[in-house]
Design a protein around this motif. Structure first.
Motif, PDB file in Angstrom:
ATOM      1  N   TYR A  48       0.738  -1.022   0.225  1.00  0.00           N
ATOM      2  CA  TYR A  48      -0.004  -0.118  -0.045  1.00  0.00           C
ATOM      3  C   TYR A  48       0.684   1.188  -0.039  1.00  0.00           C
ATOM      4  CZ  TYR A  48      -3.564  -3.463   1.303  1.00  0.00           C
ATOM      5  OH  TYR A  48      -4.086  -4.731   1.222  1.00  0.00           O
ATOM      6  N   ILE A  49       0.647   2.249  -0.968  1.00  0.00           N
ATOM      7  CA  ILE A  49       1.592   3.224  -1.211  1.00  0.00           C
ATOM      8  C   ILE A  49       0.666   4.644  -1.193  1.00  0.00           C
ATOM      9  CG2 ILE A  49       3.437   1.937  -2.285  1.00  0.00           C
ATOM     10  CD1 ILE A  49       2.429   3.036  -5.009  1.00  0.00           C
ATOM     11  N   GLY A  50       1.435   5.779  -0.916  1.00  0.00           N
ATOM     12  CA  GLY A  50       0.618   6.988  -1.062  1.00  0.00           C
ATOM     13  C   GLY A  50       1.554   8.016  -0.470  1.00  0.00           C
ATOM     14  N   PRO A  51       0.976   9.392  -0.540  1.00  0.00           N
ATOM     15  CA  PRO A  51       1.841  10.348  -0.212  1.00  0.00           C
ATOM     16  C   PRO A  51       1.677  10.618   1.355  1.00  0.00           C
ATOM     17  CG  PRO A  51      -0.235  11.270  -1.114  1.00  0.00           C
ATOM     18  CD  PRO A  51      -0.018   9.599  -1.458  1.00  0.00           C
ATOM     19  N   SER A  52       0.753   9.955   2.018  1.00  0.00           N
ATOM     20  CA  SER A  52       0.665  10.210   3.544  1.00  0.00           C
ATOM     21  C   SER A  52       0.610   8.636   3.943  1.00  0.00           C
ATOM     22  CB  SER A  52      -0.803  10.928   3.478  1.00  0.00           C
ATOM     23  OG  SER A  52      -0.845  11.185   5.202  1.00  0.00           O
ATOM     24  N   PRO A  53       1.225   8.673   5.387  1.00  0.00           N
ATOM     25  CA  PRO A  53       1.325   7.136   5.927  1.00  0.00           C
ATOM     26  C   PRO A  53      -0.111   7.083   6.472  1.00  0.00           C
ATOM     27  CG  PRO A  53       2.301   9.090   7.255  1.00  0.00           C
ATOM     28  CD  PRO A  53       2.033   9.784   6.024  1.00  0.00           C
ATOM     29  N   ASP A  54      -1.042   7.965   6.611  1.00  0.00           N
ATOM     30  CA  ASP A  54      -2.270   7.214   7.068  1.00  0.00           C
ATOM     31  C   ASP A  54      -3.411   8.306   6.335  1.00  0.00           C
ATOM     32  OD1 ASP A  54      -3.064   9.540   9.212  1.00  0.00           O
ATOM     33  OD2 ASP A  54      -1.063   8.685   9.736  1.00  0.00           O
ATOM     34  N   VAL A  55      -4.589   7.859   6.079  1.00  0.00           N
ATOM     35  CA  VAL A  55      -5.688   8.645   5.632  1.00  0.00           C
ATOM     36  C   VAL A  55      -7.030   8.085   6.257  1.00  0.00           C
ATOM     37  CG1 VAL A  55      -4.657   8.816   3.302  1.00  0.00           C
ATOM     38  CG2 VAL A  55      -6.175   6.959   3.754  1.00  0.00           C
ATOM     39  N   ARG A  56      -7.931   9.345   6.279  1.00  0.00           N
ATOM     40  CA  ARG A  56      -9.345   8.963   6.861  1.00  0.00           C
ATOM     41  C   ARG A  56      -9.902   8.516   5.545  1.00  0.00           C
ATOM     42  NH1 ARG A  56     -12.438  10.902  10.984  1.00  0.00           N
ATOM     43  NH2 ARG A  56     -14.789  10.827  10.439  1.00  0.00           N
ATOM     44  N   SER A  57     -10.456   7.114   5.621  1.00  0.00           N
ATOM     45  CA  SER A  57     -11.384   6.389   4.703  1.00  0.00           C
ATOM     46  C   SER A  57     -12.807   6.928   4.720  1.00  0.00           C
ATOM     47  CB  SER A  57     -11.363   5.104   4.767  1.00  0.00           C
ATOM     48  OG  SER A  57     -12.289   4.703   6.012  1.00  0.00           O
ATOM     49  N   SER A  58     -13.457   6.550   3.531  1.00  0.00           N
ATOM     50  CA  SER A  58     -14.791   7.197   3.454  1.00  0.00           C
ATOM     51  C   SER A  58     -15.799   6.690   4.607  1.00  0.00           C
ATOM     52  CB  SER A  58     -15.550   6.328   2.056  1.00  0.00           C
ATOM     53  OG  SER A  58     -15.343   4.654   2.174  1.00  0.00           O
ATOM     54  N   VAL A  59     -15.507   5.691   5.327  1.00  0.00           N
ATOM     55  CA  VAL A  59     -16.348   5.279   6.324  1.00  0.00           C
ATOM     56  C   VAL A  59     -15.910   5.823   7.673  1.00  0.00           C
ATOM     57  CG1 VAL A  59     -17.368   3.108   5.225  1.00  0.00           C
ATOM     58  CG2 VAL A  59     -15.271   3.089   6.495  1.00  0.00           C
ATOM     59  N   GLY A  60     -14.901   6.656   7.587  1.00  0.00           N
ATOM     60  CA  GLY A  60     -14.485   7.216   9.052  1.00  0.00           C
ATOM     61  C   GLY A  60     -13.250   6.525   9.483  1.00  0.00           C
ATOM     62  N   LEU A  98     -11.438  16.594  -5.986  1.00  0.00           N
ATOM     63  CA  LEU A  98     -10.159  17.042  -6.564  1.00  0.00           C
ATOM     64  C   LEU A  98      -9.040  17.647  -5.653  1.00  0.00           C
ATOM     65  CD1 LEU A  98     -10.722  17.585 -10.425  1.00  0.00           C
ATOM     66  CD2 LEU A  98     -10.133  15.202  -9.395  1.00  0.00           C
ATOM     67  N   GLY A  99      -9.709  17.835  -4.537  1.00  0.00           N
ATOM     68  CA  GLY A  99      -9.203  18.683  -3.406  1.00  0.00           C
ATOM     69  C   GLY A  99      -8.048  17.939  -2.779  1.00  0.00           C
ATOM     70  N   ASP A 100      -7.644  18.263  -1.548  1.00  0.00           N
ATOM     71  CA  ASP A 100      -6.364  17.621  -0.908  1.00  0.00           C
ATOM     72  C   ASP A 100      -5.244  18.019  -2.034  1.00  0.00           C
ATOM     73  OD1 ASP A 100      -7.178  16.765   1.533  1.00  0.00           O
ATOM     74  OD2 ASP A 100      -8.379  15.292   0.488  1.00  0.00           O
ATOM     75  N   GLY A 101      -5.257  19.079  -2.558  1.00  0.00           N
ATOM     76  CA  GLY A 101      -4.260  19.488  -3.756  1.00  0.00           C
ATOM     77  C   GLY A 101      -2.952  18.967  -3.471  1.00  0.00           C
ATOM     78  N   PRO A 102      -2.131  19.222  -2.562  1.00  0.00           N
ATOM     79  CA  PRO A 102      -0.897  18.729  -2.444  1.00  0.00           C
ATOM     80  C   PRO A 102      -0.542  17.136  -2.525  1.00  0.00           C
ATOM     81  CG  PRO A 102      -1.194  20.585  -0.846  1.00  0.00           C
ATOM     82  CD  PRO A 102      -2.551  20.138  -1.480  1.00  0.00           C
TER      83      PRO A 102
END
Length: 333
Positions: A48-60, A98-102
């Motif tokens: 699992y890869i991404g620009p942030s080590p943790d994110v808030r998902s659609s279900v909270g 399309l937010g969370d721009g950076p």
């Protein structure tokens, strides 16, 4: 373990954007997990890869354990770009898709530089929009969730954006309509890379029986007649799917299913909606259609590999289900 016994590894990188739609991760990856358990020839290695080590998902729920976007990808890798939602549970307000721009721009730049020939790209739901922003869908057939088709067309002006499709495979680029359509796409990928028997086993374990092909309004012949939970019939169907060309008889399949031939015939008519022989022929025709459209084999060779006794028998069976003869179908494709 010798090299021949080691499974062929397919590195799979799942891109997790901000506000990720949780089912876009869980559905497709669960298919791959089941495929790993069902056989030992191929292993899907998930990261699992991404620009942030943790994110808030659609279900909270928070999704953590995400590693940084890698500088390079190995040849033969597959990248799955998941979608996101406007309003995650508990936020109480819409958020710009399309937010969370950076963060999203980081994903777009990484996709633009990392998806090269030899790397497969699969997008789930609005993940197609990120791929479009990276310029990866230009000139391709593609799709996304029906509510975002106009956005996709705007972001990829030279793409052919198709409506009413579960998923589309255009070379090394695959896009899906989103949510559960991502499961359909992943089952198709498993079938292509590992085999139909493994895809069927994964679908059955996940209680997903009516999976369809991406551009086919009808049920895939490989999965038609499997909307039941009868274990004995599944045993027979699994055996047929694993080796359609075998000289299957009702008696032989009854032995596989641990039932009597008469009882198996009755079960097929009741639960599958066709006879054992009709089901075997449908699966053989499905294999034959793949050979007709995906190879240059002559019709005698197609018939032999699909389990028909002759090209004449193959054509007779084909003509019961298709308007055009197989050779014309190949030429028109």
């Amino acid at each position: 373990m010798s090299d021949k016994e080691r499974p062929r590894k397919i590195p799979v990188f799942v891109v997790v954007p901000p506000r990720v739609l949780l089912l876009d991760i869980a559905g497709p990856v669960e298919v791959l997990r089941r495929a790993n358990l069902e056989q030992s020839a191929v292993r899907f290695d998930i990261t699992y890869i991404g620009p942030s080590p943790d994110v808030r998902s659609s279900v909270g729920l928070s999704v953590s354990g995400i590693v940084p976007l890698p500088a390079t990808l190995p040849e033969g890798a597959m990248v799955i770009v998941c979608g996101s939602v406007d309003e995650p549970l508990g936020t109480g307000r819409p958020q710009d898709r399309l937010g969370d721009g950076p963060l999203e721009e980081t994903i777009v730049k990484w996709l633009r530089g990392s998806i090269q020939p030899g790397v497969e790209l699969a997008t789930i739901c609005s993940g197609a929009l990120l791929a479009a922003r990276a310029g990866l869908l230009e000139g391709r057939e593609c799709t996304t969730h029906h509510s975002m088709l106009s956005d996709l067309a705007r972001l990829a002006p030279t793409a052919r954006v198709l409506e009413n499709r579960l998923f589309i495979e255009d070379g090394e680029c695959m896009t899906s309509a989103g949510v559960t359509a991502g499961i359909d796409l992943m089952l198709a990928i498993v079938a292509r890379k590992v085999g139909h028997a493994t895809a069927l086993a994964a679908a059955r374990t996940l209680v997903i029986y009516l999976r369809r092909a991406g551009a086919d309004p009808q049920l895939s012949p490989w999965l038609q007649g499997r909307s039941h939970l009868h274990r004995a019939i599944h045993k027979a169907q699994d055996a047929i799917g694993a080796n359609p060309a075998h000289a299957w008889t009702v008696d032989a399949l009854a032995n596989v299913a641990a039932t009597s031939p008469r009882h198996l015939s009755r079960l097929f008519n009741e639960h599958v909606g066709m006879s054992v022989t009709d089901y075997v022929n449908r699966i053989r025709l499905a294999l034959a259609k793949e050979l007709v459209n995906g190879s240059q084999l002559g019709m005698e060779q197609v018939a032999d590999r699909a389990g028909f006794s002759s090209a004449r028998q193959f054509r007779r069976a084909w003509n019961r289900l298709h308007d055009q003869p197989p050779a014309r179908t190949r030429n028109s494709g």
